[in-house]
Write a protein that holds these residues in place. Sequence first.
Motif, PDB file in Angstrom:
ATOM      1  N   GLU A 141      -5.627 -23.545  12.329  1.00 18.77           N
ATOM      2  CA  GLU A 141      -5.240 -23.767  11.055  1.00 18.77           C
ATOM      3  C   GLU A 141      -6.361 -23.373   9.763  1.00 18.77           C
ATOM      4  O   GLU A 141      -5.889 -22.586   8.785  1.00 18.77           O
ATOM      5  N   GLN A 142      -7.456 -23.848  10.173  1.00 17.08           N
ATOM      6  CA  GLN A 142      -8.409 -23.499   9.207  1.00 17.08           C
ATOM      7  C   GLN A 142      -9.099 -22.117   9.133  1.00 17.08           C
ATOM      8  O   GLN A 142      -9.225 -21.408   8.108  1.00 17.08           O
ATOM      9  N   GLU A 143      -9.141 -21.311  10.496  1.00 17.69           N
ATOM     10  CA  GLU A 143      -9.553 -20.089  10.323  1.00 17.69           C
ATOM     11  C   GLU A 143      -8.774 -18.951  10.716  1.00 17.69           C
ATOM     12  O   GLU A 143      -8.458 -17.767  10.284  1.00 17.69           O
ATOM     13  N   VAL A 144      -7.930 -19.165  11.926  1.00 22.69           N
ATOM     14  CA  VAL A 144      -7.139 -18.044  12.545  1.00 22.69           C
ATOM     15  C   VAL A 144      -5.786 -17.874  11.674  1.00 22.69           C
ATOM     16  O   VAL A 144      -5.492 -16.539  11.479  1.00 22.69           O
ATOM     17  N   MET A 145      -5.167 -18.791  11.515  1.00 18.14           N
ATOM     18  CA  MET A 145      -3.855 -18.371  10.836  1.00 18.14           C
ATOM     19  C   MET A 145      -3.779 -17.789   9.574  1.00 18.14           C
ATOM     20  O   MET A 145      -2.990 -16.793   9.009  1.00 18.14           O
ATOM     21  N   PRO A 146      -4.857 -18.035   8.493  1.00 15.28           N
ATOM     22  CA  PRO A 146      -4.885 -17.342   7.301  1.00 15.28           C
ATOM     23  C   PRO A 146      -5.174 -15.746   7.544  1.00 15.28           C
ATOM     24  O   PRO A 146      -4.553 -15.014   6.797  1.00 15.28           O
ATOM     25  N   LYS A 147      -6.028 -15.689   8.681  1.00 17.15           N
ATOM     26  CA  LYS A 147      -6.371 -14.114   8.817  1.00 17.15           C
ATOM     27  C   LYS A 147      -5.215 -13.552   9.367  1.00 17.15           C
ATOM     28  O   LYS A 147      -5.011 -12.066   9.245  1.00 17.15           O
ATOM     29  N   CYS A 148      -4.456 -14.080  10.542  1.00 20.76           N
ATOM     30  CA  CYS A 148      -3.308 -13.557  10.984  1.00 20.76           C
ATOM     31  C   CYS A 148      -2.106 -13.074   9.896  1.00 20.76           C
ATOM     32  O   CYS A 148      -1.729 -12.036   9.929  1.00 20.76           O
ATOM     33  N   VAL A 149      -2.127 -14.077   8.637  1.00 22.33           N
ATOM     34  CA  VAL A 149      -1.213 -13.823   7.795  1.00 22.33           C
ATOM     35  C   VAL A 149      -1.583 -12.637   7.005  1.00 22.33           C
ATOM     36  O   VAL A 149      -0.571 -11.675   6.543  1.00 22.33           O
ATOM     37  N   MET A 150      -2.734 -12.392   6.687  1.00 26.90           N
ATOM     38  CA  MET A 150      -3.135 -11.132   5.978  1.00 26.90           C
ATOM     39  C   MET A 150      -3.151  -9.918   6.917  1.00 26.90           C
ATOM     40  O   MET A 150      -2.778  -8.724   6.305  1.00 26.90           O
ATOM     41  N   LEU A 151      -3.299  -9.971   8.141  1.00 29.13           N
ATOM     42  CA  LEU A 151      -3.297  -8.836   9.133  1.00 29.13           C
ATOM     43  C   LEU A 151      -1.840  -8.463   9.018  1.00 29.13           C
ATOM     44  O   LEU A 151      -1.576  -7.216   8.998  1.00 29.13           O
ATOM     45  N   LYS A 152      -0.949  -9.646   9.077  1.00 30.99           N
ATOM     46  CA  LYS A 152       0.520  -8.759   9.132  1.00 30.99           C
ATOM     47  C   LYS A 152       1.031  -8.370   7.794  1.00 30.99           C
ATOM     48  O   LYS A 152       1.705  -7.405   7.701  1.00 30.99           O
ATOM     49  N   GLY A 153       0.549  -8.811   6.576  1.00 33.01           N
ATOM     50  CA  GLY A 153       0.607  -8.105   5.675  1.00 33.01           C
ATOM     51  C   GLY A 153       0.062  -6.515   5.465  1.00 33.01           C
ATOM     52  O   GLY A 153       0.980  -5.696   5.171  1.00 33.01           O
ATOM     53  N   ILE A 154      -0.987  -6.441   6.095  1.00 25.52           N
ATOM     54  CA  ILE A 154      -1.561  -4.814   6.100  1.00 25.52           C
ATOM     55  C   ILE A 154      -0.446  -4.073   7.264  1.00 25.52           C
ATOM     56  O   ILE A 154       0.117  -3.011   7.013  1.00 25.52           O
ATOM     57  N   VAL A 155      -0.011  -4.684   8.270  1.00 27.42           N
ATOM     58  CA  VAL A 155       0.869  -3.911   9.418  1.00 27.42           C
ATOM     59  C   VAL A 155       2.259  -3.947   8.554  1.00 27.42           C
ATOM     60  O   VAL A 155       2.902  -2.840   8.758  1.00 27.42           O
ATOM     61  N   ALA A 156       2.749  -4.881   7.904  1.00 24.94           N
ATOM     62  CA  ALA A 156       4.114  -4.717   7.153  1.00 24.94           C
ATOM     63  C   ALA A 156       3.988  -3.584   6.212  1.00 24.94           C
ATOM     64  O   ALA A 156       4.978  -2.783   6.133  1.00 24.94           O
ATOM     65  N   GLU A 157       2.975  -3.398   5.234  1.00 27.40           N
ATOM     66  CA  GLU A 157       2.690  -2.380   4.486  1.00 27.40           C
ATOM     67  C   GLU A 157       2.615  -0.833   5.167  1.00 27.40           C
ATOM     68  O   GLU A 157       3.510  -0.233   4.665  1.00 27.40           O
ATOM     69  N   LEU A 158       2.120  -0.956   6.446  1.00 31.60           N
ATOM     70  CA  LEU A 158       1.762   0.213   6.886  1.00 31.60           C
ATOM     71  C   LEU A 158       3.307   0.678   7.552  1.00 31.60           C
ATOM     72  O   LEU A 158       3.524   1.848   7.674  1.00 31.60           O
ATOM     73  N   VAL A 159       3.961  -0.149   8.027  1.00 33.25           N
ATOM     74  CA  VAL A 159       5.393   0.381   8.780  1.00 33.25           C
ATOM     75  C   VAL A 159       6.632   0.178   7.760  1.00 33.25           C
ATOM     76  O   VAL A 159       7.610   0.621   8.239  1.00 33.25           O
ATOM     77  N   GLY A 160       6.368  -0.516   6.565  1.00 36.05           N
ATOM     78  CA  GLY A 160       7.425  -0.613   5.719  1.00 36.05           C
ATOM     79  C   GLY A 160       8.645  -1.451   6.144  1.00 36.05           C
ATOM     80  O   GLY A 160       9.595  -1.238   5.830  1.00 36.05           O
TER      81      GLY A 160
END
Length: 231
Positions: A141-160
């Motif tokens: 909750e403190q470290e992993v999930m917030p970073k996963c959310v940001m990574l998903k944002g990058i992938v979402a932008e990449l694949v549209g």
Amino acid sequence: MNNQTPHRNSASQRKTHEDHHDTRSQILRVGGQLFAEKGFDRTTGKEICARAGANTAAINYYFGGMEGLYTTVLLEAHRQLFTMETLSAIVAAEVTAQAKLEAVILQLVDAFTEPSASSWMLRVIGREIVAPSPFLSFFSEQEVMPKCVMLKGIVAELVGLPEEHPVVTRGAFFVIAPCIMMLINDRETLKLLYPNFGFEKSDNADIVRQMMQFVLGGLAAVVAAEVKLES
């Protein structure tokens, strides 16, 4: 004589503060080493304090107990690997999604080729992933999930596709999984299994380039197949 008293008091206070900081850092480092070697359940506070050269009450004083020390070790290890500030800066940069993803992979590959890549920080994270402790949910909750959310944002932008799309979630996992495996595995074992992989800083550019080719090719194929299924 009286004029010197405030100066002496100030110097004494600074020395005390430095001593406290050194003791806390030493306990954190030694605790991390022992947790990496033995796990949380088999490590004792007495053992940590003895190796750190600290009073047996020091863990309670600085961390509130063994649980507090262990969660601090996990958080510190993850932050040394990839801070929230670094990832936030990558996400906020005015560059393409592909450039952002490459920056993320470079950060992780750079950690992999550090001379200290087999240090306790990576090993304690690896142990926690393989054999989770009761503190994994807090750590996530403190470290992993917030970073996963940001990574998903990058992938979402990449694949549209929207961030909540399964392709995006799986794509983010497919990006990070090889990086995690590189980081948590024992360096010497990897050298035996894959001697020509490249473990030096001079190999970073080739590793990142080939990982990007692998990831981009895979994501493109998955998205194309998904579009075909939905049409």
